[in-house]
Design a protein around this motif. Structure first.
Motif, PDB file in Angstrom:
ATOM      1  N   GLY A  43       0.802  -1.210   0.000  1.00 52.76           N
ATOM      2  CA  GLY A  43       0.000   0.000   0.000  1.00 52.76           C
ATOM      3  C   GLY A  43       0.838   1.265   0.000  1.00 52.76           C
ATOM      4  O   GLY A  43       2.070   1.232   0.074  1.00 52.76           O
ATOM      5  N   ALA A  44       0.138   2.397  -0.070  1.00 51.99           N
ATOM      6  CA  ALA A  44       0.806   3.684  -0.252  1.00 51.99           C
ATOM      7  C   ALA A  44       1.590   4.124   0.977  1.00 51.99           C
ATOM      8  O   ALA A  44       2.707   4.637   0.860  1.00 51.99           O
ATOM      9  N   ALA A  45       1.022   3.947   2.164  1.00 54.14           N
ATOM     10  CA  ALA A  45       1.653   4.485   3.371  1.00 54.14           C
ATOM     11  C   ALA A  45       3.030   3.872   3.601  1.00 54.14           C
ATOM     12  O   ALA A  45       4.016   4.587   3.836  1.00 54.14           O
ATOM     13  N   LEU A  46       3.110   2.551   3.540  1.00 57.35           N
ATOM     14  CA  LEU A  46       4.403   1.910   3.788  1.00 57.35           C
ATOM     15  C   LEU A  46       5.386   2.200   2.660  1.00 57.35           C
ATOM     16  O   LEU A  46       6.586   2.365   2.910  1.00 57.35           O
ATOM     17  N   THR A  47       4.901   2.293   1.435  1.00 53.67           N
ATOM     18  CA  THR A  47       5.794   2.575   0.318  1.00 53.67           C
ATOM     19  C   THR A  47       6.357   3.988   0.408  1.00 53.67           C
ATOM     20  O   THR A  47       7.541   4.218   0.118  1.00 53.67           O
ATOM     21  N   LEU A  48       5.530   4.942   0.808  1.00 55.58           N
ATOM     22  CA  LEU A  48       6.034   6.298   1.039  1.00 55.58           C
ATOM     23  C   LEU A  48       7.100   6.299   2.125  1.00 55.58           C
ATOM     24  O   LEU A  48       8.128   6.977   2.009  1.00 55.58           O
ATOM     25  N   THR A  49       6.853   5.532   3.175  1.00 52.83           N
ATOM     26  CA  THR A  49       7.834   5.432   4.255  1.00 52.83           C
ATOM     27  C   THR A  49       9.132   4.815   3.755  1.00 52.83           C
ATOM     28  O   THR A  49      10.231   5.270   4.100  1.00 52.83           O
ATOM     29  N   ALA A  50       9.018   3.782   2.927  1.00 51.08           N
ATOM     30  CA  ALA A  50      10.212   3.132   2.380  1.00 51.08           C
ATOM     31  C   ALA A  50      11.019   4.101   1.523  1.00 51.08           C
ATOM     32  O   ALA A  50      12.256   4.134   1.593  1.00 51.08           O
ATOM     33  N   ALA A  51      10.325   4.895   0.703  1.00 52.84           N
ATOM     34  CA  ALA A  51      11.021   5.864  -0.143  1.00 52.84           C
ATOM     35  C   ALA A  51      11.753   6.894   0.716  1.00 52.84           C
ATOM     36  O   ALA A  51      12.907   7.253   0.427  1.00 52.84           O
ATOM     37  N   PHE A  52      11.101   7.350   1.775  1.00 49.47           N
ATOM     38  CA  PHE A  52      11.720   8.338   2.662  1.00 49.47           C
ATOM     39  C   PHE A  52      12.937   7.750   3.376  1.00 49.47           C
ATOM     40  O   PHE A  52      14.000   8.384   3.453  1.00 49.47           O
ATOM     41  N   ILE A  53      12.799   6.534   3.875  1.00 53.43           N
ATOM     42  CA  ILE A  53      13.914   5.903   4.584  1.00 53.43           C
ATOM     43  C   ILE A  53      15.079   5.637   3.632  1.00 53.43           C
ATOM     44  O   ILE A  53      16.254   5.763   4.013  1.00 53.43           O
ATOM     45  N   ALA A  54      14.770   5.280   2.394  1.00 50.36           N
ATOM     46  CA  ALA A  54      15.840   5.057   1.414  1.00 50.36           C
ATOM     47  C   ALA A  54      16.664   6.326   1.218  1.00 50.36           C
ATOM     48  O   ALA A  54      17.901   6.273   1.133  1.00 50.36           O
ATOM     49  N   TRP A  55      15.987   7.479   1.156  1.00 51.99           N
ATOM     50  CA  TRP A  55      16.718   8.742   1.049  1.00 51.99           C
ATOM     51  C   TRP A  55      17.591   8.970   2.277  1.00 51.99           C
ATOM     52  O   TRP A  55      18.733   9.433   2.164  1.00 51.99           O
ATOM     53  N   LEU A  56      17.064   8.645   3.456  1.00 49.95           N
ATOM     54  CA  LEU A  56      17.852   8.809   4.678  1.00 49.95           C
ATOM     55  C   LEU A  56      19.072   7.894   4.676  1.00 49.95           C
ATOM     56  O   LEU A  56      20.164   8.301   5.094  1.00 49.95           O
ATOM     57  N   VAL A  57      18.884   6.665   4.215  1.00 49.09           N
ATOM     58  CA  VAL A  57      20.006   5.718   4.161  1.00 49.09           C
ATOM     59  C   VAL A  57      21.081   6.215   3.200  1.00 49.09           C
ATOM     60  O   VAL A  57      22.284   6.184   3.510  1.00 49.09           O
ATOM     61  N   LEU A  58      20.666   6.694   2.041  1.00 49.05           N
ATOM     62  CA  LEU A  58      21.632   7.208   1.069  1.00 49.05           C
ATOM     63  C   LEU A  58      22.358   8.435   1.611  1.00 49.05           C
ATOM     64  O   LEU A  58      23.586   8.559   1.466  1.00 49.05           O
ATOM     65  N   ALA A  59      21.605   9.335   2.240  1.00 50.01           N
ATOM     66  CA  ALA A  59      22.233  10.524   2.817  1.00 50.01           C
ATOM     67  C   ALA A  59      23.202  10.138   3.927  1.00 50.01           C
ATOM     68  O   ALA A  59      24.306  10.692   4.030  1.00 50.01           O
ATOM     69  N   GLY A  60      22.791   9.172   4.755  1.00 49.84           N
ATOM     70  CA  GLY A  60      23.680   8.713   5.815  1.00 49.84           C
ATOM     71  C   GLY A  60      24.934   8.062   5.262  1.00 49.84           C
ATOM     72  O   GLY A  60      26.033   8.248   5.799  1.00 49.84           O
ATOM     73  N   GLY A  61      24.780   7.302   4.182  1.00 52.30           N
ATOM     74  CA  GLY A  61      25.940   6.674   3.560  1.00 52.30           C
ATOM     75  C   GLY A  61      26.908   7.698   2.994  1.00 52.30           C
ATOM     76  O   GLY A  61      28.132   7.556   3.114  1.00 52.30           O
ATOM     77  N   ILE A  62      26.364   8.747   2.376  1.00 50.65           N
ATOM     78  CA  ILE A  62      27.217   9.804   1.832  1.00 50.65           C
ATOM     79  C   ILE A  62      27.936  10.537   2.960  1.00 50.65           C
ATOM     80  O   ILE A  62      29.139  10.840   2.860  1.00 50.65           O
ATOM     81  N   PHE A  63      27.209  10.817   4.043  1.00 47.59           N
ATOM     82  CA  PHE A  63      27.828  11.496   5.191  1.00 47.59           C
ATOM     83  C   PHE A  63      28.953  10.650   5.771  1.00 47.59           C
ATOM     84  O   PHE A  63      30.041  11.159   6.080  1.00 47.59           O
ATOM     85  N   TRP A  64      28.700   9.349   5.915  1.00 46.07           N
ATOM     86  CA  TRP A  64      29.726   8.453   6.463  1.00 46.07           C
ATOM     87  C   TRP A  64      30.939   8.390   5.539  1.00 46.07           C
ATOM     88  O   TRP A  64      32.086   8.455   5.993  1.00 46.07           O
ATOM     89  N   ALA A  65      30.687   8.247   4.228  1.00 48.81           N
ATOM     90  CA  ALA A  65      31.794   8.162   3.274  1.00 48.81           C
ATOM     91  C   ALA A  65      32.611   9.446   3.264  1.00 48.81           C
ATOM     92  O   ALA A  65      33.842   9.417   3.145  1.00 48.81           O
ATOM     93  N   ASN A  66      31.936  10.569   3.405  1.00 51.85           N
ATOM     94  CA  ASN A  66      32.647  11.852   3.443  1.00 51.85           C
ATOM     95  C   ASN A  66      33.490  11.974   4.709  1.00 51.85           C
ATOM     96  O   ASN A  66      34.638  12.433   4.666  1.00 51.85           O
ATOM     97  N   ARG A  67      32.940  11.531   5.832  1.00 52.90           N
ATOM     98  CA  ARG A  67      33.672  11.607   7.101  1.00 52.90           C
ATOM     99  C   ARG A  67      34.873  10.677   7.112  1.00 52.90           C
ATOM    100  O   ARG A  67      35.925  11.001   7.680  1.00 52.90           O
TER     101      ARG A  67
END
Length: 221
Positions: A85-109
């Motif tokens: 359904g839509a609610a969980l998929t929206l949550t998954a999309a948002f978390i994926a962005w957070l994971v990618l941002a966190g990965g970039i932050f970690w790689a930069n650090r």
């Protein structure tokens, strides 16, 4: 004979279940973005033939294999929307962005990324891409939820095509872009790529319909 009352899952149980359901969509979305990024420097010379139809359609100056695989994001969202359904998929999309941002932050650090603008993307371009893709994902998820039902192909096709096209339009009409005939040609090519993806992904969607069934409450599509 007295009926035995059925106990509803508690909040902790529902939270854990939601987390487990998020794992595959989040990982799949991250993998699609990373693959697209990895292929960003790989040319796609086969599309140069479009220039024979109209020079404005020649994408040789900008297209790459990353563009070609990027629409897989919307295919993944379709499968997640069908199942959860839509609610969980929206949550998954948002978390994926957070994971990618966190990965970039970690790689930069850790020094794996020496300079973000040189190794990844200029900040303005990255922000434009993120915003445009987020809008495209939102349109995809909401449209799938609205269209799901009979016929089964309607929701996955239009959600992928419209979501991808919205992303292309929003991304390519950012302030830094020049609005001219070449922009129109680029939008036409990208819309064609998303249309092709939307059409082709119907086959794996059909093949996976028995495996990825909607949970109770998410009938159709």
């Amino acid at each position: 004979m007295d009926r035995v009352p059925v106990s509803r899952p508690g909040p902790v149980s529902r939270f854990v279940t939601a987390l487990i359901r998020l794992i595959f969509p989040v990982l799949a979305l991250c993998a699609a973005f990373l693959l697209s990024f990895y292929l960003r420097d790989v040319p796609a010379p086969e599309f140069a033939a479009l220039g024979q139809i109209d020079p404005l359609l020649d994408p040789s100056d900008w297209i790459n294999q990353g563009f070609i695989v990027l629409p897989s994001v919307f295919f993944i969202l379709n499968l997640s929307s069908r199942r959860y359904g839509a609610a969980l998929t929206l949550t998954a999309a948002f978390i994926a962005w957070l994971v990618l941002a966190g990965g970039i932050f970690w790689a930069n650090r850790e020094g794996l990324i020496a300079d973000f603008e040189e190794d990844v993307s200029p900040y303005a371009l990255a922000a434009s891409f993120t915003g445009a893709m987020a809008v495209g994902q939102l349109v995809n998820i909401l449209l799938f939820d609205w269209l799901r039902g009979i016929p089964w192909w309607k929701a996955p096709f239009f959600a992928a095509f419209v979501g991808g096209t919205v992303f292309a339009v929003v991304f390519n009409t950012r302030p830094a872009m020049v609005w001219d005939a070449e922009l129109g040609g680029r939008l036409a090519v990208e819309a064609g790529i998303h249309f092709t993806w939307a059409l082709v992904q119907l086959l794996p969607t059909l093949m996976l319909r028995r495996t990825i069934r909607p949970l109770p409450g998410f009938g159709g599509a």
